[in-house]
Scaffold this active site. Structure first.
Site, short mmCIF file in Angstrom:
data_model
loop_
_atom_site.label_atom_id
_atom_site.label_comp_id
_atom_site.label_asym_id
_atom_site.label_seq_id
_atom_site.Cartn_x
_atom_site.Cartn_y
_atom_site.Cartn_z
N SER A 565 0.84 -1.19 0.00
CA SER A 565 0.00 0.00 0.00
C SER A 565 0.88 1.25 0.00
O SER A 565 1.66 1.45 -0.93
CB SER A 565 -0.94 -0.03 1.20
OG SER A 565 -1.95 0.95 1.09
N HIS A 680 -8.19 -4.84 -0.95
CA HIS A 680 -6.88 -4.24 -0.65
C HIS A 680 -6.13 -5.16 0.32
O HIS A 680 -5.81 -4.80 1.44
CB HIS A 680 -7.07 -2.85 -0.05
CG HIS A 680 -5.80 -2.06 0.06
ND1 HIS A 680 -4.98 -1.81 -1.02
CD2 HIS A 680 -5.20 -1.48 1.12
CE1 HIS A 680 -3.94 -1.09 -0.63
NE2 HIS A 680 -4.04 -0.88 0.67
#
Length: 705
Positions: A565, A680
């Site tokens: 991320s 995610h």
């Protein structure tokens, strides 16, 4: 024109101008971006490209002789029946969501507190997600549950398709163990909900097409009554389409009879505006923009501060936890008198807060080592603190607390000590281990050290390293260096059986670096690396890598780096700025095109962290560090492994795709993998996550061992 009108006109004009500038920059970028077509999430051309790239990468990694053992170990440990079932208090009982071989999607289940703390709890099933997904032909992924504050028997279950952030909410009755006929149903959206009573909820969602912020989050809050169509929901309040994060409702309860409904608006990712719902509308709470509501205990409203705050003649430092008298808040939300609870020292930071009926538990870090303290309100309005005697040199995390009782659960972990769940009675101070993960490897062979590296500006950057006790200082140790460095999130050691079994036991070392941008030393540590100062985080990380080499622990040929991320952005920058320092670069669900990140998925919400291309100075900096834009021909980059997920609606897979395509254009070796599920993250179930882990370990073994 009134003063309010002038300010409103100016703001609207400024927002419009910024939007035009961003769009113009995006158009300009498109002129020299031959791979922008990969931003089309599900176009046939993009899907064909992903399929071809996946096939190429899997033929390399899955055919490596080490992959099978890595996958078997990851599945075995991930599905181990003796994992700790982490508890959630629910109306005096314990609930848990569990995934395993018999329930790959998961099962929501419950038991009593006493039974939970026994060696073999007798669970009662509430909802079988595998059976539900099969019956409805949906790829349901569990995203949590929120139960009404009155009967505590009706709950809103959040279900995601494939792991994305957008969810469907459906009302479930825990007594009948069935979804409620004609109950609340909120169709798929990025949305949040808060109960008012057992027949009323506050909802923030995309009510009409386009009613989201520029980053895709809802900003209109409405009240929905049981049996009422969503089209008849009554608007309570709204934020603004230009807000960075959106607007959401909250419910705060004190475990007794007090309930407060609050609306939280996010003008930017790090700023909050809180409004209290009253009988006649909403009333703004005059809290500082960088603050968070941390709970409600016995008429005490808890507030954590991320900036200095002066109120009613008293000043509190950023990083503090304070309390407000709830009666005073309700009476006059504009005049807030605060009482200190936790005040951090120079090497300390607030991490978590748990609220029981009468007390709170605060977890914190002191020089990146975990601490826990029970705070009790005193008759004079002050708070007294009592340290909780837990293992030192460990990571201590909050798990959950009984808001109607006195028990709280904390987890304690480290690189070499298996995770243990501790039960803490906040009334008596009694603390005892309840459940422990069995050892997954022989930790007696290893040691953990904390060192510090000097960043170019002189800042001392701490890092932890776990390695074999007999490690030779000759530069031959295969080493993985991990960091995150953003959004004020702290990185601390934790027990990982797969790391021990597949990396440490094969002679490797693992490092966690506490670089600026994180929260390890409070808000100032985070803010030191915001926007155009972000190079400090990148420099910190490189300094740790150089320190590992200077100590003769490893060499560039044996040194790999790993991050996801925001940490994926960090990895991309380190690849482009210091290709000579690393021989392996693991890039997980990353941001990489910083010139267009605001136009991809939820990217516009992170302008407070990274800056915006609409600002000339910030744009110049973003272009200078953007990994996608900084790749150059003729540079001997180490072969990276980049992985992402099609269902990632937060960062988006577009960054990873374009970066890989640019590497291919330059003729630079790389490996790219895009899972079709997972959001995610690395997967929606244990086996999907095991596959990603096996691919990753195989990659690092190929490059470093």
């Amino acid at each position: 024109m009134s003063g309010v009108g002038v300010r409103g006109w100016w703001r609207a004009g400024a927002v419009a101008l910024a939007a035009v500038m961003i769009a113009a920059c995006g158009h300009e970028a498109a002129q020299d971006d031959p791979f922008q077509w990969l931003e089309e999430l599900d176009s046939p051309r993009a899907k064909a490209w992903v399929a071809a790239e996946n096939d190429k990468t899997l033929r390399v990694l899955e055919q490596d002789p080490r992959y099978a053992d890595n996958l078997a170990a990851a599945k075995e440990l991930g599905n181990a029946p003796d994992r700790i079932p982490m508890p959630r208090f629910a109306n005096g009982a314990i609930e848990n969501f569990w995934q395993g071989p018999d329930h790959p999607r998961g099962i929501w289940r419950t038991t009593s507190v006493a039974d939970y703390e026994s060696p073999q709890p007798n669970w009662s099933k509430l909802l079988d997600l595998d059976a539900l997904a099969e019956a409805e032909q949906k790829n349901w992924v569990w995203k949590g549950v929120d139960c009404d504050p009155v009967t505590r028997k009706r709950c809103l279950v959040s279900l995601s398709e494939g792991g994305e952030d957008a969810v469907t909410l459906r009302e479930f009755d825990v007594a009948t163990k069935e979804f409620v006929t004609d109950g609340f149903v909120l169709p798929r959206s990025k949305q949040s909900v808060a109960w008012v009573d057992d027949n009323t909820v506050l909802v923030s969602r995309e009510w009409q097409s386009g009613e989201t912020t520029t980053s895709g989050y809802p900003f209109i809050v409405k009240q929905v009554r049981r049996g009422q169509p969503l089209t008849e929901a009554v608007e309570i309040t709204r934020g603004d389409k230009s807000d960075g994060l959106g607007t959401q409702p909250l419910l705060l309860e004190d475990g007794k009879a007090l309930r407060l409904n609050v609306v939280q608006r996010g003008p930017s990712f790090f700023e909050r505006q809180f409004s209290l719902l009253t009988g006649s509308g909403t009333a703004r709470l005059e809290l500082p923009p960088k603050s968070d509501l941390a709970g409600l205990v016995g008429n005490h409203l808890l507030v954590s501060l991320r900036q200095d705050w002066t109120t009613e003649g008293a000043t509190f430092r950023a990083g503090s936890l304070v309390s407000l008298n709830a009666d005073e808040v309700i009476k006059n939300p504009q005049r807030l008198r605060a009482t200190p609870i936790y005040l951090p020292g120079p090497t300390e930071t607030l991490e978590g807060v748990l609220a029981t009926r009468d007390r709170i538990v605060v977890t914190s870090l002191n020089d990146v080592r975990g601490r826990a303290t029970v705070y009790t309100p005193q008759p004079d309005g002050s708070w007294s603190g009592a340290p909780v005697p837990l293992p030192d040199n460990a990571t201590i995390d909050t798990v959950d607390a009984d808001p109607q009782g006195s028990v709280a659960y904390l987890s304690v972990t480290s690189f070499l000590e298996p995770t243990t769940l501790w039960s803490l009675d906040t009334g008596t101070g009694r603390v005892q281990p309840v459940k422990t993960t069995p050892p997954r490897f022989d930790s007696s062979r290893y040691v953990v050290e904390q060192h510090k590296a000097a960043s170019p500006d002189g800042t001392q950057v701490p890092y932890f390293i776990v390695h074999a006790a007999d490690m030779k200082l000759d530069g031959t140790t295969p080493t993985i260096l991990h960091a995150y460095g953003g959004f004020g999130l702290s990185q601390t050691p934790s027990y990982d059986g797969l790391l021990g079994r597949r990396w440490l036991e094969r002679g490797g070392a693992f490092v966690v670096a506490n670089i600026r941008g994180g929260g390890e030393f409070g808000p100032a540590w985070h803010e030191a690396a915001l926007t155009t100062n972000r190079q400090r985080a990148f420099d910190d990380f490189a300094a740790v890598g150089k320190d590992l080499i200077a100590r003769d622990i490893t060499t560039p040929q044996r040194l790999g780096i790993l991050g996801g991320s925001n940490g994926g952005l960090l990895m991309g920058v380190e690849l482009t700025q210091h290709p000579e320092l690393w021989n392996a670069v693991g890039i997980q669900v990353p941001l990489l095109d910083m010139m267009r990140y605001e136009q991809i998925a939820a990217g516009a919400s992170w302008v407070g962290e990274y800056g915006t291309v609409a600002d000339p100075a910030q744009r110049a900096f973003l272009e200078s560090i953007s990994p996608y834009r900084q790749l150059r021909s003729g540079v001997p980059y180490p072969e990276p492994f980049i992985w992402t997920s099609t269902k990632d609606d937060r960062v988006g897979p577009q960054h990873a795709r374009k970066f890989a395509a640019r590497l291919a254009e330059l003729g630079t070796p790389y490996l790219f993998y895009e899972a079709d599920q997972g959001g995610h993250g690395s997967g929606t179930n244990i086996d999907e996550k095991a596959r990603t882990s096996a691919l990753e370990y195989t990659y690092f073994m190929r490059r470093l061992m």
